[in-house]
Design an enzyme around this catalytic site. Structure first.
Site, PDB file in Angstrom:
ATOM      1  N   LYS A  51     103.034 -58.893  36.145  1.00 28.93           N
ATOM      2  CA  LYS A  51     102.091 -58.869  35.051  1.00 28.93           C
ATOM      3  C   LYS A  51     102.480 -57.839  33.994  1.00 28.93           C
ATOM      4  CE  LYS A  51      98.624 -59.404  38.622  1.00 28.93           C
ATOM      5  NZ  LYS A  51      97.545 -58.695  39.360  1.00 28.93           N
ATOM      6  N   GLY A  52     103.403 -56.937  34.396  1.00 29.65           N
ATOM      7  CA  GLY A  52     103.712 -55.779  33.554  1.00 29.65           C
ATOM      8  C   GLY A  52     104.188 -56.097  32.148  1.00 29.65           C
ATOM      9  N   ASP A  56     113.819 -50.224  36.446  1.00 29.71           N
ATOM     10  CA  ASP A  56     113.798 -49.004  37.236  1.00 29.71           C
ATOM     11  C   ASP A  56     115.103 -48.962  38.051  1.00 29.71           C
ATOM     12  OD1 ASP A  56     112.799 -46.697  38.462  1.00 29.71           O
ATOM     13  OD2 ASP A  56     111.565 -47.797  39.879  1.00 29.71           O
ATOM     14  N   ARG A 113      96.696 -50.889  32.951  1.00 29.27           N
ATOM     15  CA  ARG A 113      97.510 -51.818  32.161  1.00 29.27           C
ATOM     16  C   ARG A 113      97.042 -51.905  30.704  1.00 29.27           C
ATOM     17  NH1 ARG A 113     100.881 -54.716  35.732  1.00 29.27           N
ATOM     18  NH2 ARG A 113      99.972 -55.221  37.738  1.00 29.27           N
ATOM     19  N   LYS A 130     114.616 -46.443  33.086  1.00 32.70           N
ATOM     20  CA  LYS A 130     114.757 -45.103  33.661  1.00 32.70           C
ATOM     21  C   LYS A 130     116.189 -44.982  34.143  1.00 32.70           C
ATOM     22  CE  LYS A 130     110.179 -44.918  35.812  1.00 32.70           C
ATOM     23  NZ  LYS A 130     109.555 -44.963  37.159  1.00 32.70           N
ATOM     24  N   GLU A 177     110.924 -57.871  30.063  1.00 37.06           N
ATOM     25  CA  GLU A 177     110.461 -57.008  31.147  1.00 37.06           C
ATOM     26  C   GLU A 177     109.783 -55.765  30.593  1.00 37.06           C
ATOM     27  OE1 GLU A 177     109.575 -56.475  33.970  1.00 37.06           O
ATOM     28  OE2 GLU A 177     111.011 -56.870  35.557  1.00 37.06           O
ATOM     29  N   ASP A 178     108.869 -55.220  31.382  1.00 38.65           N
ATOM     30  CA  ASP A 178     108.244 -53.954  30.987  1.00 38.65           C
ATOM     31  C   ASP A 178     109.214 -52.800  31.184  1.00 38.65           C
ATOM     32  OD1 ASP A 178     108.195 -54.260  33.757  1.00 38.65           O
ATOM     33  OD2 ASP A 178     106.107 -53.679  34.004  1.00 38.65           O
ATOM     34  N   ASP A 225     101.227 -50.668  35.528  1.00 44.87           N
ATOM     35  CA  ASP A 225     100.067 -50.297  36.342  1.00 44.87           C
ATOM     36  C   ASP A 225     100.423 -49.302  37.433  1.00 44.87           C
ATOM     37  OD1 ASP A 225     101.602 -52.229  37.940  1.00 44.87           O
ATOM     38  OD2 ASP A 225      99.925 -52.081  39.338  1.00 44.87           O
TER      39      ASP A 225
HETATM   40  P1  IMP Z   1     113.099 -52.306  39.858  1.00 40.76           P
HETATM   41  O1  IMP Z   1     113.351 -53.542  40.658  1.00 40.76           O
HETATM   42  O2  IMP Z   1     113.263 -51.055  40.678  1.00 40.76           O
HETATM   43  O3  IMP Z   1     113.897 -52.232  38.577  1.00 40.76           O
HETATM   44  O4  IMP Z   1     111.560 -52.285  39.505  1.00 40.76           O
HETATM   45  C1  IMP Z   1     111.054 -53.164  38.590  1.00 40.76           C
HETATM   46  C2  IMP Z   1     109.557 -53.270  38.589  1.00 40.76           C
HETATM   47  O5  IMP Z   1     108.879 -52.190  39.264  1.00 40.76           O
HETATM   48  C3  IMP Z   1     109.088 -53.212  37.154  1.00 40.76           C
HETATM   49  O6  IMP Z   1     109.137 -54.475  36.560  1.00 40.76           O
HETATM   50  C4  IMP Z   1     107.684 -52.675  37.309  1.00 40.76           C
HETATM   51  O7  IMP Z   1     106.795 -53.742  37.552  1.00 40.76           O
HETATM   52  C5  IMP Z   1     107.759 -51.776  38.521  1.00 40.76           C
HETATM   53  N1  IMP Z   1     107.949 -50.377  38.092  1.00 40.76           N
HETATM   54  C6  IMP Z   1     109.075 -49.665  38.128  1.00 40.76           C
HETATM   55  N2  IMP Z   1     108.888 -48.412  37.653  1.00 40.76           N
HETATM   56  C7  IMP Z   1     107.583 -48.350  37.300  1.00 40.76           C
HETATM   57  C8  IMP Z   1     106.759 -47.313  36.712  1.00 40.76           C
HETATM   58  O8  IMP Z   1     107.191 -46.185  36.401  1.00 40.76           O
HETATM   59  N3  IMP Z   1     105.472 -47.641  36.494  1.00 40.76           N
HETATM   60  C9  IMP Z   1     104.946 -48.864  36.804  1.00 40.76           C
HETATM   61  N4  IMP Z   1     105.678 -49.860  37.320  1.00 40.76           N
HETATM   62  C10 IMP Z   1     106.982 -49.601  37.578  1.00 40.76           C
HETATM   63 MG    MG Z   2     107.515 -55.731  36.047  1.00 38.60          MG
END
Ligand code: IMP
Ligand code: MG
Length: 181
Positions: free
Chosen positions: A48-49, A108, A170, A136, A104-105, A164
Site C-alpha cells: 500500500k506504501g 530498503d 500513511r 536507504k 515504489e515508496d 506505515d
Molecule cells: P526491501 O525489500 O527491504 O527493499 O523493503 C521494501 C519494503 O519494506 C518497502 O516497499 C516498504 O513497504 C517497507 N519498508 C522498508 N523500509 C521502510 C521504512 O523505513 N518505513 C516503512 N516501510 C519500510
Molecule cells: Mg512498499
C-alpha cells in the site's frame, strides 16, 4: 496529529511535491517517443506504501498513463524484509510488449524490488524501470537498476506519505522518522 511519534521530519510536503514534479518531467521526456499511439505507459504501484506517490506522480506526468497495482508481502520481521516475497494481488492485465514503470515508496534492502523485477521481466515487457520516492543506500543488499529515485535517506525507520508502521501514519503529508518506542 501523531505528536510524539515523529522524531524528525525527513522530507517536507513541499520537497515531496517539487521532487515529484521533477521526476514526472524526466519520465515524461524519457517515454515521449516510446509511448505513442495507444501504447500508454503502465505504472505499476506496489500496495500500500506507494499509493500516495503513485497518485501524485500520475497526476504530474505529462503523458497518458494507465494504472495497475500489485500487493506483495515479504516473509520477514516487521521492520526488515527477508527476500522471500509472496504475491497477494497480481496485475489485472498482461504486460507483454508494454512499457512498465514500477512505482515504489522506498527501496530498503532491495529484495522486494529484486523479486518484482524478476517476476515482471519474465512476462516480456518492452521495457521495465523503477521509480522510487525514497532509498536507504546504507541498507541495500542487492544491486538494482533503479532509474528514478527521489531522495536518499539515512538508515532510520520512515513513516508518512504512504509509509506505515503497523499500518499507521500513511496519511501524513510528509516523510518523517519514527520516534524510538
Ligand atoms: P526491501 O525489500 O527491504 O527493499 O523493503 C521494501 C519494503 O519494506 C518497502 O516497499 C516498504 O513497504 C517497507 N519498508 C522498508 N523500509 C521502510 C521504512 O523505513 N518505513 C516503512 N516501510 C519500510
Ligand atoms: Mg512498499
Amino acid at each position: 496529529m501523531y505528536d510524539g511519534d515523529i522524531a524528525s521530519v525527513l522530507i517536507t510536503e513541499e520537497a515531496v511535491r517539487e521532487k515529484t514534479a521533477e521526476l514526472a518531467e524526466q519520465v515524461g521526456k524519457d517515454y515521449a517517443d516510446s509511448c505513442t499511439g495507444t501504447n500508454d505507459l503502465l505504472l505499476v504501484g506496489v500496495l500500500k506504501g506507494a499509493v500516495m506517490f503513485m497518485t501524485d506522480l500520475a497526476r504530474a506526468l505529462p503523458l497518458p498513463v494507465q494504472l495497475e497495482f500489485m500487493a506483495v508481502s515479504s516473509y520477514g520481521s516487521a521492520t526488515s524484509s527477508s527476500g522471500v516475497v509472496r504475491i497477494l494481488k497480481d496485475l489485472d492485465t498482461p504486460i507483454e510488449g508494454r512499457n512498465i514503470l514500477i512505482v515504489e515508496d522506498i527501496v530498503d534492502s532491495g529484495l522486494t524490488l529484486q523479486y518484482l523485477l524478476r517476476t515482471l521481466e519474465a512476462r516480456g515487457p518492452a521495457s521495465l524501470e523503477v521509480c522510487a520516492l525514497l532509498t536507504k543506500p546504507e541498507r541495500r543488499t542487492v544491486d538494482l537498476p533503479t532509474r528514478y529515485i527521489g531522495f536518499e535517506i539515512p538508515d532510520k525507520f520512515a513513516i508518512g506519505y504512504g509509509l506505515d508502521h503497523a499500518e499507521r501514519f500513511r496519511n501524513l503529508p510528509f516523510v518523517a522518522a519514527l520516534s524510538p518506542a
